[in-house]
Design a protein around this motif. Structure first.
Motif, PDB file in Angstrom:
ATOM      1  N   GLY A 136       0.821  -1.210   0.000  1.00  0.00           N
ATOM      2  CA  GLY A 136       0.000   0.000   0.000  1.00  0.00           C
ATOM      3  C   GLY A 136       0.855   1.260   0.000  1.00  0.00           C
ATOM      4  O   GLY A 136       0.568   2.208  -0.725  1.00  0.00           O
ATOM      5  N   TYR A 137       1.919   1.240   0.790  1.00  0.00           N
ATOM      6  CA  TYR A 137       2.791   2.414   0.840  1.00  0.00           C
ATOM      7  C   TYR A 137       3.540   2.597  -0.469  1.00  0.00           C
ATOM      8  O   TYR A 137       3.752   3.707  -0.934  1.00  0.00           O
ATOM      9  CB  TYR A 137       3.771   2.309   2.019  1.00  0.00           C
ATOM     10  N   ARG A 138       3.938   1.465  -1.067  1.00  0.00           N
ATOM     11  CA  ARG A 138       4.623   1.569  -2.350  1.00  0.00           C
ATOM     12  C   ARG A 138       3.691   2.191  -3.393  1.00  0.00           C
ATOM     13  O   ARG A 138       4.101   3.003  -4.207  1.00  0.00           O
ATOM     14  CB  ARG A 138       5.088   0.194  -2.820  1.00  0.00           C
ATOM     15  N   GLN A 139       2.413   1.769  -3.322  1.00  0.00           N
ATOM     16  CA  GLN A 139       1.415   2.316  -4.224  1.00  0.00           C
ATOM     17  C   GLN A 139       1.337   3.843  -4.069  1.00  0.00           C
ATOM     18  O   GLN A 139       1.268   4.580  -5.045  1.00  0.00           O
ATOM     19  CB  GLN A 139       0.066   1.689  -3.868  1.00  0.00           C
ATOM     20  N   ARG A 140       1.377   4.283  -2.825  1.00  0.00           N
ATOM     21  CA  ARG A 140       1.286   5.728  -2.590  1.00  0.00           C
ATOM     22  C   ARG A 140       2.526   6.450  -3.083  1.00  0.00           C
ATOM     23  O   ARG A 140       2.441   7.553  -3.609  1.00  0.00           O
ATOM     24  CB  ARG A 140       1.150   6.003  -1.093  1.00  0.00           C
ATOM     25  N   LEU A 156      -3.118   6.753 -14.720  1.00  0.00           N
ATOM     26  CA  LEU A 156      -2.964   5.883 -13.561  1.00  0.00           C
ATOM     27  C   LEU A 156      -3.515   4.497 -13.875  1.00  0.00           C
ATOM     28  O   LEU A 156      -4.710   4.329 -14.107  1.00  0.00           O
ATOM     29  CB  LEU A 156      -3.711   6.474 -12.356  1.00  0.00           C
ATOM     30  N   ASP A 157      -2.627   3.512 -13.894  1.00  0.00           N
ATOM     31  CA  ASP A 157      -3.043   2.148 -14.209  1.00  0.00           C
ATOM     32  C   ASP A 157      -3.323   1.408 -12.895  1.00  0.00           C
ATOM     33  O   ASP A 157      -2.396   1.062 -12.175  1.00  0.00           O
ATOM     34  CB  ASP A 157      -1.946   1.447 -15.019  1.00  0.00           C
ATOM     35  N   GLU A 158      -4.574   1.219 -12.607  1.00  0.00           N
ATOM     36  CA  GLU A 158      -5.029   0.557 -11.378  1.00  0.00           C
ATOM     37  C   GLU A 158      -4.391   1.166 -10.122  1.00  0.00           C
ATOM     38  O   GLU A 158      -3.653   0.495  -9.405  1.00  0.00           O
ATOM     39  CB  GLU A 158      -4.762  -0.953 -11.469  1.00  0.00           C
ATOM     40  N   PRO A 159      -4.714   2.428  -9.851  1.00  0.00           N
ATOM     41  CA  PRO A 159      -4.044   3.121  -8.743  1.00  0.00           C
ATOM     42  C   PRO A 159      -4.430   2.629  -7.358  1.00  0.00           C
ATOM     43  O   PRO A 159      -3.685   2.851  -6.407  1.00  0.00           O
ATOM     44  CB  PRO A 159      -4.464   4.587  -8.925  1.00  0.00           C
ATOM     45  N   THR A 160      -5.572   1.981  -7.212  1.00  0.00           N
ATOM     46  CA  THR A 160      -5.977   1.609  -5.850  1.00  0.00           C
ATOM     47  C   THR A 160      -5.835   0.120  -5.573  1.00  0.00           C
ATOM     48  O   THR A 160      -6.272  -0.367  -4.538  1.00  0.00           O
ATOM     49  CB  THR A 160      -7.441   2.014  -5.574  1.00  0.00           C
ATOM     50  N   ILE A 161      -5.187  -0.595  -6.494  1.00  0.00           N
ATOM     51  CA  ILE A 161      -5.042  -2.039  -6.293  1.00  0.00           C
ATOM     52  C   ILE A 161      -4.111  -2.287  -5.100  1.00  0.00           C
ATOM     53  O   ILE A 161      -3.122  -1.602  -4.903  1.00  0.00           O
ATOM     54  CB  ILE A 161      -4.497  -2.702  -7.587  1.00  0.00           C
ATOM     55  N   GLY A 162      -4.477  -3.238  -4.270  1.00  0.00           N
ATOM     56  CA  GLY A 162      -3.615  -3.610  -3.154  1.00  0.00           C
ATOM     57  C   GLY A 162      -3.688  -2.704  -1.943  1.00  0.00           C
ATOM     58  O   GLY A 162      -2.865  -2.829  -1.042  1.00  0.00           O
ATOM     59  N   LYS A 166      -9.373   1.712   4.010  1.00  0.00           N
ATOM     60  CA  LYS A 166      -9.185   3.096   4.466  1.00  0.00           C
ATOM     61  C   LYS A 166      -8.294   3.842   3.485  1.00  0.00           C
ATOM     62  O   LYS A 166      -8.575   4.973   3.098  1.00  0.00           O
ATOM     63  CB  LYS A 166      -8.562   3.086   5.864  1.00  0.00           C
ATOM     64  N   GLN A 167      -7.213   3.153   3.065  1.00  0.00           N
ATOM     65  CA  GLN A 167      -6.304   3.780   2.101  1.00  0.00           C
ATOM     66  C   GLN A 167      -7.011   4.060   0.788  1.00  0.00           C
ATOM     67  O   GLN A 167      -6.786   5.092   0.156  1.00  0.00           O
ATOM     68  CB  GLN A 167      -5.105   2.865   1.838  1.00  0.00           C
ATOM     69  N   ILE A 168      -7.871   3.102   0.383  1.00  0.00           N
ATOM     70  CA  ILE A 168      -8.596   3.298  -0.875  1.00  0.00           C
ATOM     71  C   ILE A 168      -9.391   4.591  -0.811  1.00  0.00           C
ATOM     72  O   ILE A 168      -9.342   5.412  -1.728  1.00  0.00           O
ATOM     73  CB  ILE A 168      -9.524   2.098  -1.171  1.00  0.00           C
ATOM     74  N   THR A 169     -10.082   4.802   0.289  1.00  0.00           N
ATOM     75  CA  THR A 169     -10.870   6.028   0.419  1.00  0.00           C
ATOM     76  C   THR A 169      -9.964   7.257   0.360  1.00  0.00           C
ATOM     77  O   THR A 169     -10.301   8.249  -0.287  1.00  0.00           O
ATOM     78  CB  THR A 169     -11.619   6.046   1.764  1.00  0.00           C
TER      79      THR A 169
END
Ligand SMILES: Nc1ncnc2c1ncn2[C@@H]1O[C@H](COP(=O)(O)OP(=O)(O)OP(=O)(O)O)[C@@H](O)[C@H]1O
Ligand SMILES: [Mg+2]
Lengths: 323, 255
Positions: A136-140, A156-162, A166-169
């Motif tokens: 999740g942190y890497r995604q951010r 953004l290619d699948e920005p909320t995957i993984g 709470k992070q998704i929101t």
């Protein structure tokens, strides 16, 4: 802001996308949808100037992604699907490196990096090695590197995957906040996310666009009916017949997953609200009306209907049909 | 051209990962051992020549210590430099970071230049450390600085070529081992070409001799600067870097 015309990409013998055309207006957030292998990532890679198309053109902010690649690259932020980051760098130096490569002037760099770490909620891990961060942190951090130079266009290619819920929101509200000044094109498999975030969607299947436009327009196009869910305690055959007799009602069916226990789905012509009539009917017949509500069509249903329809049509025609 | 940030990042990576330290250590260990044995041999020889003046006439520190040392160092380079360059593109490709790097507003040429120069800088530091050896020699004997300087220039040019070949091999694969073995193989072929030049004779011999990486390095250590040798290394380097650019471009088309 983004104009794509007749874009085709072949990987050897595999055609990943075929004759794809769409456009995205400035300031819009557009969702890119499609089943696995539909060609979403391929289209985004072409837009991001990672690889050239086999044929067709794509322009970002009026510049051709192939011929004026540098102009385009200066204006985009890209987050690839696999979120590739330098695992042996620390977060803050990494973002500083990206900002420098993207040409953020030295004087603004420190401020911009601090600001983007703040917005992407990675300030508390700024001194950690990226390779040691959770997914999740890497995604951010990936998202942070995309927006650090404040680009006009975000891909953004699948920005909320993984991410966790709470992070998704949080990420969603971040993306939502980017709308207006930024044009965003994002792909995802989470359809409710698209309904929340996006102004319009592009649905792609097997390399070809099968539907595009604002979500409401698509719903209207693919579900030309109004739908009501009712729960009535009464003899089912009579209930069905009586409701079907109401003018404008097209069909009455048991709700999916129920077994004739009195819950029905009523489809009526678009614009017809049959709730009052159903209520009157129940009162008059002395049936107990337990529930009566109008339901909107979800994007999910639209998506499944479109993609499944495609599949059926393809099965009949023996090849990929219309665009 | 935004070469600087890429150069900085790559060079820092050499030092934050163990690569630079391991390479330096091994290089200095083996180089030091060579130096020690050559120097010890020379001391022995000069002691004998003190007793036998006829032998001493052609004993000279520069020729007897520095020249063999340079040629021994070039063997270590053949083994070590492929390990320095193997990461540069192969790792970006394996981890997928190339997809981001090549979509930043920098030309492929600048990416290549940054990476190439970072390896070259690491290499320059590495041979810079060996200045210790002529320093020691100077303490004991009179050293001619001319041939030492040209010798270093020769090493630098040869290393620049090795690195260019290494960068090219690294751009061809996503496997670092494959990249380093390819580099080593290619360099070794150009290295041993010179060996057969002697008995091949004729035009073939001339051509082989001309292609040999080693042959061109000999004159530097003798203190001779020949444009032919300098051009050989520069051309070799430029060709390898040009091929790297083409390979990066070809990879883009393949996706
Ligand atoms: N580098 C590649 N080489 C060969 N074929 C590829 C390559 N990348 C993608 N493909 C093929 O192109 C097609 C489209 O792939 P793409 O990754 O664009 O799909 P996608 O819509 O992003 O799927 P997903 O939802 O799984 O991410 C697939 O059939 C895939 O196998
Ligand atoms: Mg994808």
């Amino acid at each position: 802001m983004i104009e794509v015309e007749h874009l085709t990409k072949n990987y050897g013998l595999v055609t990943a996308i075929r004759d794809v055309s769409f456009s995205v207006a400035a300031g819009q957030i557009v969702g890119f949808l499609g089943p696995n292998g539909a060609g979403k990532s391929t289209a985004m890679r072409i837009l991001a100037c990672f690889m050239p198309a086999s044929s067709g053109t794509a322009r970002v902010a009026g510049h051709d992604v192939f011929r004026e690649s540098m102009e385009v690259r200066r204006r985009i932020g890209y987050l690839p699907e696999s979120v590739p980051l330098y695992t042996d760098m620390r977060v803050a130096p990494y973002l500083d490196f990206v900002a420098e490569v993207k040409g953020v002037p030295r004087a603004e760099r420190r401020r911009k990096v601090a600001d983007v770490m703040d917005r992407c909620l990675v300030t508390e891990v700024q001194n950690r090695l990226i390779g040691k961060l959770s997914k999740g942190y890497r995604q951010r951090v990936g998202l942070a590197q995309a927006i650090v130079s404040d680009p006009e266009v975000l891909i953004l290619d699948e920005p909320t995957i993984g991410l966790d819920p709470k992070q998704i929101t949080e990420i969603r509200s971040l993306i939502k906040a980017l709308a207006g000044q930024h044009t965003v094109i994002l792909s995802t498999h989470i359809l409710p996310e698209v309904s929340i975030l996006c102004d319009a969607v592009i649905i792609i299947n097997k390399g070809a666009i099968v539907a595009q436009g604002p979500i409401e327009a698509l719903v209207e196009q693919f579900f030309p009916t109004a739908r009501v869910e009712v729960e009535i305690v009464g003899p089912p055959p009579a209930v069905r017949d009586r409701i079907r007799a109401i003018p404008g009602v097209l069909s009455v069916q048991d709700q999916a997953g129920t077994n004739g226990d009195g819950r029905y789905v009523v489809e009526a012509a678009r614009g017809r609200d049959v709730r009052a009539e159903i209520f009157q009917l129940a009162a008059q017949q002395r049936w107990d009306l337990l529930e009566l509500k109008r339901v909107g069509m979800t994007l999910e249903e639209v998506f499944i209907r479109i993609v499944a329809g495609e599949e059926a049509a393809a099965g009949e025609a023996g090849e990929n049909p219309r665009s | 051209m935004r070469i600087w940030p890429i150069f900085k990042k790559e060079l820092r990576l050499y030092f934050t990962s163990p690569v630079a330290w391991v390479v330096f250590t091994i290089f200095l260990l083996i180089g030091g051992y060579f130096f020690y044995s050559i120097f010890a041999f020379f001391t022995l020889a000069s002691m004998q020549s003190a007793m036998n003046p006829a032998m001493g006439r052609d004993l000279n520190v520069t020729d007897s210590v520095m020249r063999p040392l340079f040629s021994n160092i070039s063997v270590i380079l053949l083994l070590l430099l492929p390990l320095v360059t193997m990461r540069l593109f192969a790792e970006e490709r394996r981890s997928g970071t190339i997809e981001l790097l090549l979509t930043y507003p920098v030309r492929d040429g600048a990416v290549l230049a940054g990476k190439y120069l970072s390896a070259l800088a690491l290499y320059a530091i590495m041979i810079g450390l060996t200045v210790l050896y002529p320093g020691i020699v100077m303490y004991f004997a009179r050293l001619e600085w001319g041939p030492v300087l040209t010798g270093y220039l020769g090493l630098l040019l040869m290393g620049a070529t090795f690195i260019a070949v290494g960068v090219f091999a690294s751009s061809l694969t996503e496997n670092q081992i494959v990249a380093s073995i390819t580099t080593f193989g290619v360099l070794l072929i150009f290295w041993i070409l010179g060996w057969s030049a002697d008995y091949a004779g004729g035009t073939t011999g001339k051509v082989l001799q001309f292609l040999s990486i080693l042959e061109h390095n000999e004159s530097f250590a003798k203190g001779v600067l020949d444009t032919k040798d300098i051009l050989y290394y520069l051309n070799f380097t430029v060709l390898a870097l040009f091929l790297t650019l083409r390979s990066l471009e070809a990879r883009r088309w393949k996706g």
